[in-house]
Design a protein around this motif. Structure first.
Motif, PDB file in Angstrom:
ATOM      1  N   GLY A  12       0.965  30.363  34.300  1.00  0.00           N
ATOM      2  CA  GLY A  12       1.100  30.665  35.724  1.00  0.00           C
ATOM      3  C   GLY A  12       2.513  31.126  36.015  1.00  0.00           C
ATOM      4  O   GLY A  12       3.423  30.926  35.196  1.00  0.00           O
ATOM      5  N   ILE A  13       2.701  31.728  37.172  1.00  0.00           N
ATOM      6  CA  ILE A  13       4.049  32.186  37.523  1.00  0.00           C
ATOM      7  C   ILE A  13       4.953  30.966  37.742  1.00  0.00           C
ATOM      8  O   ILE A  13       4.459  29.846  37.921  1.00  0.00           O
ATOM      9  CB  ILE A  13       4.027  33.094  38.783  1.00  0.00           C
ATOM     10  N   ASP A  14       6.266  31.195  37.755  1.00  0.00           N
ATOM     11  CA  ASP A  14       7.212  30.095  37.987  1.00  0.00           C
ATOM     12  C   ASP A  14       6.885  29.406  39.303  1.00  0.00           C
ATOM     13  O   ASP A  14       6.693  30.071  40.330  1.00  0.00           O
ATOM     14  CB  ASP A  14       8.644  30.647  38.025  1.00  0.00           C
ATOM     15  N   GLY A  15       6.827  28.081  39.253  1.00  0.00           N
ATOM     16  CA  GLY A  15       6.580  27.302  40.470  1.00  0.00           C
ATOM     17  C   GLY A  15       5.109  27.097  40.783  1.00  0.00           C
ATOM     18  O   GLY A  15       4.751  26.542  41.826  1.00  0.00           O
ATOM     19  N   ALA A  16       4.204  27.494  39.867  1.00  0.00           N
ATOM     20  CA  ALA A  16       2.764  27.388  40.140  1.00  0.00           C
ATOM     21  C   ALA A  16       2.261  25.944  40.087  1.00  0.00           C
ATOM     22  O   ALA A  16       1.165  25.664  40.570  1.00  0.00           O
ATOM     23  CB  ALA A  16       1.975  28.256  39.160  1.00  0.00           C
ATOM     24  N   GLY A  17       3.042  25.035  39.452  1.00  0.00           N
ATOM     25  CA  GLY A  17       2.656  23.618  39.461  1.00  0.00           C
ATOM     26  C   GLY A  17       2.200  23.071  38.119  1.00  0.00           C
ATOM     27  O   GLY A  17       1.661  21.969  38.055  1.00  0.00           O
ATOM     28  N   LYS A  18       2.463  23.782  37.029  1.00  0.00           N
ATOM     29  CA  LYS A  18       2.027  23.320  35.700  1.00  0.00           C
ATOM     30  C   LYS A  18       2.658  21.982  35.323  1.00  0.00           C
ATOM     31  O   LYS A  18       1.954  21.036  34.969  1.00  0.00           O
ATOM     32  CB  LYS A  18       2.420  24.331  34.610  1.00  0.00           C
ATOM     33  N   SER A  19       4.011  21.946  35.389  1.00  0.00           N
ATOM     34  CA  SER A  19       4.727  20.757  34.903  1.00  0.00           C
ATOM     35  C   SER A  19       4.340  19.510  35.678  1.00  0.00           C
ATOM     36  O   SER A  19       4.389  18.395  35.133  1.00  0.00           O
ATOM     37  CB  SER A  19       6.240  20.959  35.020  1.00  0.00           C
ATOM     38  N   THR A  20       3.939  19.692  36.939  1.00  0.00           N
ATOM     39  CA  THR A  20       3.557  18.553  37.778  1.00  0.00           C
ATOM     40  C   THR A  20       2.391  17.784  37.152  1.00  0.00           C
ATOM     41  O   THR A  20       2.273  16.582  37.344  1.00  0.00           O
ATOM     42  CB  THR A  20       3.170  19.081  39.186  1.00  0.00           C
ATOM     43  N   HIS A  21       1.539  18.455  36.362  1.00  0.00           N
ATOM     44  CA  HIS A  21       0.309  17.814  35.892  1.00  0.00           C
ATOM     45  C   HIS A  21       0.209  17.599  34.385  1.00  0.00           C
ATOM     46  O   HIS A  21      -0.662  16.848  33.942  1.00  0.00           O
ATOM     47  CB  HIS A  21      -0.900  18.643  36.353  1.00  0.00           C
ATOM     48  N   ASP A 192      -7.193  26.980  41.283  1.00  0.00           N
ATOM     49  CA  ASP A 192      -6.625  27.428  42.560  1.00  0.00           C
ATOM     50  C   ASP A 192      -5.427  26.524  42.855  1.00  0.00           C
ATOM     51  O   ASP A 192      -5.571  25.423  43.385  1.00  0.00           O
ATOM     52  CB  ASP A 192      -7.690  27.329  43.658  1.00  0.00           C
ATOM     53  N   ALA A 193      -4.234  27.022  42.498  1.00  0.00           N
ATOM     54  CA  ALA A 193      -3.030  26.199  42.557  1.00  0.00           C
ATOM     55  C   ALA A 193      -2.439  26.109  43.960  1.00  0.00           C
ATOM     56  O   ALA A 193      -1.431  25.430  44.169  1.00  0.00           O
ATOM     57  CB  ALA A 193      -1.993  26.732  41.565  1.00  0.00           C
ATOM     58  N   ALA A 194      -3.070  26.783  44.937  1.00  0.00           N
ATOM     59  CA  ALA A 194      -2.578  26.698  46.321  1.00  0.00           C
ATOM     60  C   ALA A 194      -3.032  25.397  46.983  1.00  0.00           C
ATOM     61  O   ALA A 194      -2.521  25.025  48.043  1.00  0.00           O
ATOM     62  CB  ALA A 194      -3.082  27.902  47.121  1.00  0.00           C
ATOM     63  N   GLN A 195      -3.993  24.713  46.366  1.00  0.00           N
ATOM     64  CA  GLN A 195      -4.489  23.465  46.969  1.00  0.00           C
ATOM     65  C   GLN A 195      -3.473  22.337  46.782  1.00  0.00           C
ATOM     66  O   GLN A 195      -2.501  22.478  46.036  1.00  0.00           O
ATOM     67  CB  GLN A 195      -5.835  23.117  46.331  1.00  0.00           C
ATOM     68  N   ASP A 196      -3.729  21.207  47.455  1.00  0.00           N
ATOM     69  CA  ASP A 196      -2.756  20.106  47.326  1.00  0.00           C
ATOM     70  C   ASP A 196      -2.837  19.494  45.912  1.00  0.00           C
ATOM     71  O   ASP A 196      -3.771  19.767  45.157  1.00  0.00           O
ATOM     72  CB  ASP A 196      -2.946  19.058  48.439  1.00  0.00           C
ATOM     73  N   ARG A 197      -1.819  18.686  45.582  1.00  0.00           N
ATOM     74  CA  ARG A 197      -1.686  18.184  44.204  1.00  0.00           C
ATOM     75  C   ARG A 197      -2.958  17.473  43.728  1.00  0.00           C
ATOM     76  O   ARG A 197      -3.376  17.621  42.580  1.00  0.00           O
ATOM     77  CB  ARG A 197      -0.502  17.215  44.105  1.00  0.00           C
ATOM     78  N   HIS A 198      -3.561  16.658  44.605  1.00  0.00           N
ATOM     79  CA  HIS A 198      -4.734  15.886  44.200  1.00  0.00           C
ATOM     80  C   HIS A 198      -5.900  16.825  43.849  1.00  0.00           C
ATOM     81  O   HIS A 198      -6.586  16.633  42.844  1.00  0.00           O
ATOM     82  CB  HIS A 198      -5.131  14.902  45.305  1.00  0.00           C
TER      83      HIS A 198
HETATM   84  N1  LIG Z   1      -0.162  21.474  44.693  1.00  0.00           N
HETATM   85  C1  LIG Z   1       1.119  21.495  45.100  1.00  0.00           C
HETATM   86  N2  LIG Z   1       1.412  21.628  46.404  1.00  0.00           N
HETATM   87  C2  LIG Z   1       2.710  21.695  46.836  1.00  0.00           C
HETATM   88  N3  LIG Z   1       3.789  21.620  46.018  1.00  0.00           N
HETATM   89  C3  LIG Z   1       3.565  21.485  44.706  1.00  0.00           C
HETATM   90  C4  LIG Z   1       2.230  21.417  44.168  1.00  0.00           C
HETATM   91  N4  LIG Z   1       2.318  21.286  42.824  1.00  0.00           N
HETATM   92  C5  LIG Z   1       3.633  21.283  42.521  1.00  0.00           C
HETATM   93  N5  LIG Z   1       4.389  21.386  43.641  1.00  0.00           N
HETATM   94  C6  LIG Z   1       5.868  21.464  43.731  1.00  0.00           C
HETATM   95  O1  LIG Z   1       6.215  22.814  43.424  1.00  0.00           O
HETATM   96  C7  LIG Z   1       7.380  22.868  42.621  1.00  0.00           C
HETATM   97  C8  LIG Z   1       7.060  23.593  41.303  1.00  0.00           C
HETATM   98  O2  LIG Z   1       6.142  22.803  40.554  1.00  0.00           O
HETATM   99  P1  LIG Z   1       6.220  22.710  38.960  1.00  0.00           P
HETATM  100  O3  LIG Z   1       7.628  22.454  38.519  1.00  0.00           O
HETATM  101  O4  LIG Z   1       5.164  21.773  38.509  1.00  0.00           O
HETATM  102  O5  LIG Z   1       5.834  24.216  38.615  1.00  0.00           O
HETATM  103  P2  LIG Z   1       5.817  24.940  37.196  1.00  0.00           P
HETATM  104  O6  LIG Z   1       4.603  25.762  37.166  1.00  0.00           O
HETATM  105  O7  LIG Z   1       5.980  23.950  36.095  1.00  0.00           O
HETATM  106  O8  LIG Z   1       7.092  25.866  37.314  1.00  0.00           O
HETATM  107  P3  LIG Z   1       8.005  26.484  36.134  1.00  0.00           P
HETATM  108  O9  LIG Z   1       7.090  27.167  35.185  1.00  0.00           O
HETATM  109  O10 LIG Z   1       8.887  27.418  36.854  1.00  0.00           O
HETATM  110  O11 LIG Z   1       8.757  25.352  35.492  1.00  0.00           O
HETATM  111  C9  LIG Z   1       7.827  21.429  42.440  1.00  0.00           C
HETATM  112  O12 LIG Z   1       8.790  21.143  43.428  1.00  0.00           O
HETATM  113  C10 LIG Z   1       6.564  20.620  42.684  1.00  0.00           C
HETATM  114  O13 LIG Z   1       6.832  19.323  43.172  1.00  0.00           O
END
Ligand SMILES: Nc1ncnc2c1ncn2[C@@H]1O[C@H](COP(=O)(O)OP(=O)(O)OP(=O)(O)O)[C@@H](O)[C@H]1O
Ligand SMILES: Cc1cn([C@H]2C[C@H](O)[C@@H](COP(=O)(O)O)O2)c(=O)[nH]c1=O
Length: 225
Positions: A12-21, A192-198
């Motif tokens: 996914g693009i930078d900031g898409a939320g991968k590392s969060t999960h 669909d990464a636009a949804q909330d974290r849960h």
């Molecule tokens: N579903 C979500 N809704 C809102 N914010 C989110 C969600 N998931 C992650 N975030 C927040 O968005 C930011 C980017 O998330 P994350 O670091 O997981 O992305 P990433 O895909 O790993 O980015 P990168 O590849 O650039 O490291 C973080 O601040 C994270 O807390």
């Protein structure tokens, strides 16, 4: 009998939320008896991490960038990914070659045919057939509009060479991911990464449950959802 290894990549693009999960998924898989190797690209070995620092921070042309990324990938495959798969681990890898097609191909406009050639060379490893080329068993694609990703990352950290790119760059990267997914739809699970974290977590674990890789829906701490 031990289970076969599984190679799963997250894109996914930078900031898409991968590392969060990814960590939560590793915990869930471990709780169900799997050994997990958690790794990333570019990086994952001492040499590849040195190449990562260069690629993320030093100015270079598109060919140099692509070659360094594939050199890092070759070392990572040889030293970490292939041995882990041979042991029967689940390998969770934050980015792999789809990122090269999306960022270097889509984002930078680098020649896709050259990338394909490099992919064939670098990912050729001993396998079931003589011309075996390693590919992920599953690629989880966190699909998110660049505008939302930019809002999530705003002010979060000092941007590297990629994060500092304008929004048009990430539109091309996102398109690049879309093209890769269209070429291998059976390998990709689109989230669909636009949804909330849960809800993102639920989509992610459903993809694993559907394939029989997680027995039940689990919460990020490894317990029931
Ligand atoms: N579903 C979500 N809704 C809102 N914010 C989110 C969600 N998931 C992650 N975030 C927040 O968005 C930011 C980017 O998330 P994350 O670091 O997981 O992305 P990433 O895909 O790993 O980015 P990168 O590849 O650039 O490291 C973080 O601040 C994270 O807390
Ligand atoms: C594998 C790979 C990565 N990139 C870019 C994509 C990201 O901007 C960085 C890695 O940073 P992250 O926070 O670990 O996601 O590298 C790339 O351009 N090409 C690739 O093949």
């Amino acid at each position: 009998m031990s289970k076969p290894g599984l190679f799963i990549t997250f894109e996914g693009i930078d900031g898409a939320g991968k590392s969060t999960h990814i960590e939560g998924l590793a915990t869930a898989l471990r709780a169900q008896g799997r050994t997990v190797t958690l790794t990333r690209e570019p990086g994952g070995t001492p040499l590849a991490e040195k190449l990562r620092a260069l690629v993320l921070n030093d100015a270079m042309d598109a060919l140099t960038e692509a070659l360094l990324i594939f050199a890092a990938r070759r070392d990572h495959l040889q030293q970490v990914i292939e041995p882990a798969l041979a042991r029967g681990d689940v390998v969770l890898c934050d980015r792999f070659t789809d990122a090269t097609f999306a960022y270097q191909g889509g984002g930078r406009g680098f020649d896709f045919a050259v990338l394909s050639k490099l992919e064939q060379w670098v990912q050729a490893v001993p396998g079931p057939q003589p011309d075996f080329v390693r590919q992920p068993d599953l690629t989880v694609w966190f699909d998110l509009a660049p505008e939302i990703a930019a809002q999530r990352l705003a002010g979060a950290r000092l941007p590297d060479r990629f994060e500092a790119q304008p929004i048009e760059f990430f539109r091309r990267v996102a398109e690049g991911y879309g093209q890769r997914a269209a070429q291998a739809p059976q390998r990709f699970a689109r989230i669909d990464a636009a949804q909330d974290r849960h809800k993102v977590w639920q989509q992610l674990t459903s993809a694993f449950v559907r394939r029989g890789w997680l027995a039940i829906m689990v919460a990020p701490n490894g317990g029931p959802a």
